[in-house]
Write an enzyme that holds these catalytic residues in place. Structure first.
Site, mmCIF file in Angstrom:
data_model
loop_
_atom_site.group_PDB
_atom_site.id
_atom_site.type_symbol
_atom_site.label_atom_id
_atom_site.label_comp_id
_atom_site.label_asym_id
_atom_site.label_seq_id
_atom_site.Cartn_x
_atom_site.Cartn_y
_atom_site.Cartn_z
ATOM 1 N N GLU A 284 -5.723 -36.194 -56.641
ATOM 2 C CA GLU A 284 -5.110 -34.926 -57.059
ATOM 3 C C GLU A 284 -3.752 -35.145 -57.711
ATOM 4 O OE1 GLU A 284 -4.803 -31.892 -54.069
ATOM 5 O OE2 GLU A 284 -6.874 -31.245 -54.341
ATOM 6 N N HIS A 305 -22.485 -55.318 -48.403
ATOM 7 C CA HIS A 305 -23.941 -55.431 -48.507
ATOM 8 C C HIS A 305 -24.531 -54.263 -49.278
ATOM 9 C CE1 HIS A 305 -24.097 -58.813 -45.628
ATOM 10 N NE2 HIS A 305 -22.923 -58.294 -45.320
ATOM 11 N N LYS A 418 -13.086 -22.735 -58.514
ATOM 12 C CA LYS A 418 -12.859 -21.522 -57.705
ATOM 13 C C LYS A 418 -13.120 -20.275 -58.538
ATOM 14 C CE LYS A 418 -9.233 -23.341 -54.689
ATOM 15 N NZ LYS A 418 -7.816 -23.263 -54.393
HETATM 16 O O1 PA5 Z 1 -3.753 -30.540 -51.873
HETATM 17 C C1 PA5 Z 1 -3.982 -29.360 -52.013
HETATM 18 O O2 PA5 Z 1 -3.101 -28.572 -52.370
HETATM 19 C C2 PA5 Z 1 -5.362 -28.800 -51.763
HETATM 20 O O3 PA5 Z 1 -6.249 -29.766 -51.345
HETATM 21 C C3 PA5 Z 1 -5.267 -27.740 -50.668
HETATM 22 O O4 PA5 Z 1 -4.733 -28.318 -49.525
HETATM 23 C C4 PA5 Z 1 -6.615 -27.129 -50.395
HETATM 24 O O5 PA5 Z 1 -7.160 -26.579 -51.559
HETATM 25 C C5 PA5 Z 1 -6.498 -26.073 -49.307
HETATM 26 O O6 PA5 Z 1 -5.619 -25.081 -49.700
HETATM 27 P P1 PA5 Z 1 -5.033 -24.037 -48.669
HETATM 28 O O7 PA5 Z 1 -4.248 -24.769 -47.660
HETATM 29 O O8 PA5 Z 1 -4.198 -23.124 -49.488
HETATM 30 O O9 PA5 Z 1 -6.212 -23.318 -48.046
#
Ligand code: PA5
Length: 441
Positions: A284, A305, A418
């Site tokens: 990310e 393996h 989303k």
């Molecule tokens: O790193 C991030 O920002 C995402 O992985 C969020 O943690 C994830 O989408 C969950 O979001 P939230 O905590 O708002 O539910």
């Protein structure tokens, strides 16, 4: 605490890979320290191991004790950064078989990290008629997967304990002021913990997001923070001796030399979820603007393996980082007078000796096969070594993102699925997109 061996990069990247990046590393480190540069508003994690909210920390410890005394099961609801860190630390410190072990702390199950009906039904069956509590974790408070799961487990709690009893067993970790979960928690009077504004999901394991479930599992979270604090102090010292600078420079040089995948390899089965956490952190943070090393992970020797063939001889696009902890327990390989398997040359040797030679041999084979290697060696798995490693990877990730000239602290790409999901589900406000998507299906 951490020994970094970069000698197996020789021949893969220019010899001056570190000195040639000194200015950029220095600027990157300054941006992180001053909370400036791209994504600077989300660099609260940089000083978190020292500056964390001590009052809230004490409440986390108290809540963990209450959950331990009230419940045989804790259901932790969250996804992505609101889930992976807690699971990674619990499994690495206490075992991937934590729930199966005899212990005086609750089983911990993770929910709301997907949309599988089967997984949900199985979890409900596993809880059975045992007493349970819920920790709902969502910074935005609006993420679909955890929100749906919370609806279900909140209803189950209310049916089992009544509304008043349920509110004694629900812990909400969310934004301090905004979001649907914050509103609900205020209205219902749940105990609340905060995801700090300046800390993004994937950097949040050392906030209440990770710390509450980790403490419920019986981990000494103070020692975890101390390990991270030691890393913070050591890695904040600028200079080419800084292992975070060295590793970030190496990763960037590998990328510029044409490598496209970084595999994180561990030799402990309990490391598997830590690698999942690491993949989110790097994926990310760096995977944007058409750039970034793709983070993958393998568990050795099992995956030698299966994935071993590709790593040794497939497309030459990968670099490998191996994380090795000093072994803790000891097991001596027994002698067998019949020696039918021909293994008596190993009799009397510790299992860890065999594992060490497997690791050394694998590194040499991979390097010969064109896979440059970085080796990270740590002391035994403990709260302090794990805390140190968490911070090390976070800090390297921040430096790496800046070297790559991306914003390491946003994740705009996560929104695309989303929007489409909301449109297809018929969420009000998404009518136009829904029509567009239906025409494409
Ligand atoms: O790193 C991030 O920002 C995402 O992985 C969020 O943690 C994830 O989408 C969950 O979001 P939230 O905590 O708002 O539910």
């Amino acid at each position: 605490m951490l020994k970094l061996d970069l000698s197996k990069l020789s021949g893969f990247i220019p010899e001056d890979y570190l000195t040639s990046r000194e200015d950029r590393l220095s600027k990157a480190a300054q941006m992180l320290a001053a909370h400036t540069g791209p994504g600077g508003d989300f660099t609260g994690w940089v000083t978190l191991p020292r500056d964390y909210d001590k009052e809230e920390f004490a409440r986390i410890q108290a809540a963990a004790k209450k959950i331990q005394s009230q419940s045989q099961v804790l259901v932790v609801i969250g996804i992505g950064g609101s889930y992976l860190g807690a699971r990674a630390v619990i499994e690495l410190l206490l075992s991937q078989n934590y729930n199966l072990k005899k212990k005086d702390t609750p089983d911990i199950f993770f929910a709301g990290n997907g949309l599988s009906t089967d997984a949900l039904l199985e979890l409900i069956e596993l809880i059975g008629d045992r007493d349970f509590s819920v920790n709902i974790i969502s910074k935005s408070g609006t993420t679909t997967e955890p929100a749906v799961a919370f609806r279900i487990f909140k209803t189950m709690l209310e049916e089992k304990y009544g509304r008043d009893g349920a509110r004694e067993r629900i812990y909400a970790t969310t934004d301090k002021a905004r979001g649907a979960l914050k509103g609900l928690a205020d209205a219902e009077g749940y105990e609340e913990f905060v995801v700090p504004d300046a800390v993004g999901g994937r950097y949040s394991v050392l906030t209440a997001v990770g710390l509450l479930p980790i403490a419920v599992a019986g981990v000494d979270i103070k020692a975890l923070m101390e390990g991270a604090c030691q890393a913070m102090e050591e890695l904040s010292v600028p200079g080419l001796d800084n292992p975070a600078w060295q590793y970030a420079a190496a990763r960037h040089a590998l990328y510029q030399a044409g490598k496209r995948v970084e595999i994180l390899a561990g030799y402990e089965p309990r490391f598997r979820f830590f690698a999942e956490w690491w993949k989110q952190l790097y994926g990310e943070s760096e995977g944007k603007d058409g750039k970034g090393l793709f983070p993958a992970s393998v568990e050795f020797t099992a995956d030698l393996h299966s994935m071993g063939q590709y790593i040794q001889e497939g497309e030459r696009l990968m670099a490998e980082t191996v994380v090795k902890f000093e072994p803790d327990g000891q097991f001596i390989i027994p002698d067998d007078p019949a020696n039918v398997d021909g293994l008596n040359f190993l009799s009397g040797k510790p299992m860890a000796f065999v594992a060490e030679q497997a690791m050394r041999g694998t590194i040499l084979a991979h390097v010969d096969g064109g896979v440059p290697n970085v080796l990270l060696e740590l002391p035994k798995i403990s709260e302090s070594s794990v805390g140190f490693l968490i911070y090390f990877f976070e800090y390297v990730c921040g430096l790496s993102g800046h070297l790559l000239e991306v914003n390491p602290f946003d994740q705009p790409g996560v929104e695309a699925y989303k929007k489409n999901m909301f449109a297809l589900l018929g969420k009000p406000g998404y009518e136009e997109l829904r029509a567009e998507l239906l025409a494409k299906l």
